[in-house]
Motif scaffolding. Structure first.
Motif, PDB file in Angstrom:
ATOM      1  N   GLN A 305      40.023  38.007  36.551  1.00 28.79           N
ATOM      2  CA  GLN A 305      38.704  38.636  36.568  1.00 28.79           C
ATOM      3  C   GLN A 305      38.827  40.134  36.823  1.00 28.79           C
ATOM      4  O   GLN A 305      38.140  40.949  36.187  1.00 28.79           O
ATOM      5  CB  GLN A 305      37.823  37.981  37.632  1.00 28.79           C
ATOM      6  CG  GLN A 305      37.457  36.540  37.346  1.00 28.79           C
ATOM      7  CD  GLN A 305      36.654  35.907  38.477  1.00 28.79           C
ATOM      8  OE1 GLN A 305      36.185  36.587  39.394  1.00 28.79           O
ATOM      9  NE2 GLN A 305      36.496  34.598  38.423  1.00 28.79           N
ATOM     10  N   ASP A 308      40.134  41.809  33.666  1.00 26.93           N
ATOM     11  CA  ASP A 308      39.082  42.002  32.664  1.00 26.93           C
ATOM     12  C   ASP A 308      38.150  43.144  33.059  1.00 26.93           C
ATOM     13  O   ASP A 308      37.760  43.962  32.218  1.00 26.93           O
ATOM     14  CB  ASP A 308      38.299  40.704  32.484  1.00 26.93           C
ATOM     15  CG  ASP A 308      39.134  39.577  31.912  1.00 26.93           C
ATOM     16  OD1 ASP A 308      40.196  39.861  31.319  1.00 26.93           O
ATOM     17  OD2 ASP A 308      38.745  38.398  32.072  1.00 26.93           O
ATOM     18  N   SER A 313      44.553  44.312  29.246  1.00 32.60           N
ATOM     19  CA  SER A 313      44.773  43.108  28.452  1.00 32.60           C
ATOM     20  C   SER A 313      45.582  42.105  29.260  1.00 32.60           C
ATOM     21  O   SER A 313      46.552  42.465  29.942  1.00 32.60           O
ATOM     22  CB  SER A 313      45.530  43.444  27.163  1.00 32.60           C
ATOM     23  OG  SER A 313      45.995  42.266  26.531  1.00 32.60           O
ATOM     24  N   ARG A 314      45.233  40.833  29.159  1.00 33.33           N
ATOM     25  CA  ARG A 314      46.019  39.791  29.817  1.00 33.33           C
ATOM     26  C   ARG A 314      47.438  39.725  29.249  1.00 33.33           C
ATOM     27  O   ARG A 314      48.344  39.200  29.902  1.00 33.33           O
ATOM     28  CB  ARG A 314      45.327  38.432  29.641  1.00 33.33           C
ATOM     29  CG  ARG A 314      43.971  38.350  30.303  1.00 33.33           C
ATOM     30  CD  ARG A 314      43.385  36.957  30.178  1.00 33.33           C
ATOM     31  NE  ARG A 314      42.064  36.888  30.806  1.00 33.33           N
ATOM     32  CZ  ARG A 314      41.415  35.756  31.040  1.00 33.33           C
ATOM     33  NH1 ARG A 314      41.969  34.590  30.672  1.00 33.33           N
ATOM     34  NH2 ARG A 314      40.218  35.770  31.617  1.00 33.33           N
TER      35      ARG A 314
END
Length: 389
Positions: A305, A308, A313-314
């Motif tokens: 969270q 984001d 970026s993950r």
């Protein structure tokens, strides 16, 4: 579904290897089993968990605080709408009456326990953990394979350049593309020679990451950065003390290549501070929080969270630890990859026995849960040490 027993023990992962900061000659980990009353294929569902390498076993915290709180909680309060264990509710119960801050050993204890709860939940749902995560948190989308790299290149007595090169050739033979080696445990001149020796094997800096394990002060960090810049390495990892964000930020201003860090941060608050103050660059740098050391997968959902919210970026997140939890999370949550430990920290390091690694990417398992049962030596070791019939 009810938890009927939670067992914990300390296990040894002693080894003669060392990095720039510590020896693993007396290293231990916590192992946990969450035993439930859910019956699948005629046997109770048991979830397994363990902490990662690099931090010691945390039996006292598990026995005296976390486990009793779970066992004293209203069993119905630990379930989701489908009647399965809710790992988030279990984590909340375990961490009740704990003051904020002080992330460290408590986070390691909870990481092992949380892994076991998620394993049990996925088994009860009849899904591989990566699949469960994809359904719950990624709109049903999961990666078919995961980028992996081996954590290796450790220092140990009598290990010369030939042995180091042989180790890296072995990783390439096993299907890895990017490899990692330790630096900072020898003088700069010697480490440069070690890097150059490995580069002769792996085909260029884009296939080599180096890891200082938090060893350097600023002067040393910058000396190394100047020396390794021409190599164009995959990354320069954990340069200074994990909480010295100013050092990391200074290096990031002067070192053009990618930086990686975060394996010794243990909460989403730590991660937020790193992204705020550590000079990390979202276009090239990498974050390495280890879920098994930082309150578990449950906390990692909060980490994402923050990711984001802060515009990262993950795919820039590759968990440390080289274990099956990180591999499942990478596939199910859309992360950038996972570390792997094919040669060290056995039986806890590494993936399922039938996991195929090709072109630097690992295949996934199709068995419900974390996949511990697919790593036969680990499964047998856990059942033995936890005294499960």
């Amino acid at each position: 579904m009810r938890i009927v027993d939670i067992r914990e023990r300390s296990a040894s992962i002693e080894s003669d290897i060392a990095n720039a900061y510590i020896s693993f000659s007396k290293m231990t980990v916590s192992v946990v089993a969450v035993v439930t009353d859910r019956i699948v294929d005629g046997k109770p569902v048991v979830g397994f968990g363990f902490s990662s390498n690099g931090r010691y076993a945390q039996g006292g915290i598990l026995r005296e605080r976390l486990i009793p709180r779970i066992m004293e909680a209203d069993p119905d309060s630990l379930l989701d709408a489908d009647g399965l264990l809710d790992p988030i509710a279990v984590s909340k119960a375990a961490l009740s009456n704990e003051k904020p801050g002080g992330h460290g050993d408590r986070a390691v204890a909870m990481g092992a326990l949380d892994m076991a709860v998620w394993d049990a939940t996925a088994k009860a749902a009849g899904l591989p953990l990566w699949n469960l995560l994809a359904e719950r948190y990624s709109g049903g989308r999961a990666d078919e394979t995961v980028m992996v790299y081996p954590g290796g290149g450790y220092y140990y007595p009598g290990k010369g350049l030939d042995a180091l090169q042989d180790e890296m050739r072995g990783y390439q033979d096993d299907g890895y593309s990017v490899v990692k080696m330790k630096i900072g445990g020898a003088p700069l001149k010697d480490d440069v020679e070690r890097i150059e020796a490995v580069l002769k094997v792996v085909g260029g800096g884009h296939n080599l990451a180096v890891d200082a394990n938090g060893r350097f002060d600023l002067e040393t960090a910058l000396a190394y950065s100047r020396a390794i810049t021409p190599f164009d390495l995959f990354w320069y990892e954990e340069i200074g003390d994990p909480l010295d964000y100013a050092l990391n930020a200074t290096v990031s201003e002067l070192y053009p290549g990618p930086i990686a860090t975060g394996e010794n941060l243990f909460s989403h608050q730590d991660l937020r501070n790193l992204l705020r103050y550590g000079g990390m660059r979202p276009d090239r740098d990498w974050i390495q929080l280890d879920p098994a050391l930082s309150y578990g997968l449950t906390e990692y959902l909060t980490v994402l969270q923050v990711v984001d919210q802060m515009g990262w970026s993950r795919r820039r997140f590759i968990p440390h630890g080289g274990h099956q939890l990180a591999l499942n999370m990478a596939a199910g949550l859309g992360l950038g990859g996972s570390e792997s430990y094919p040669g060290v920290f056995h039986p806890f390091g590494g993936f399922a026995d039938d996991c195929v690694i090709r072109d630097g990417r690992a295949t996934l398992h199709d068995t419900p849960g974390l996949g511990v049962e697919l790593k036969q030596v680990l499964h047998a070791h856990l059942r033995s040490i936890l005294e499960l019939d």
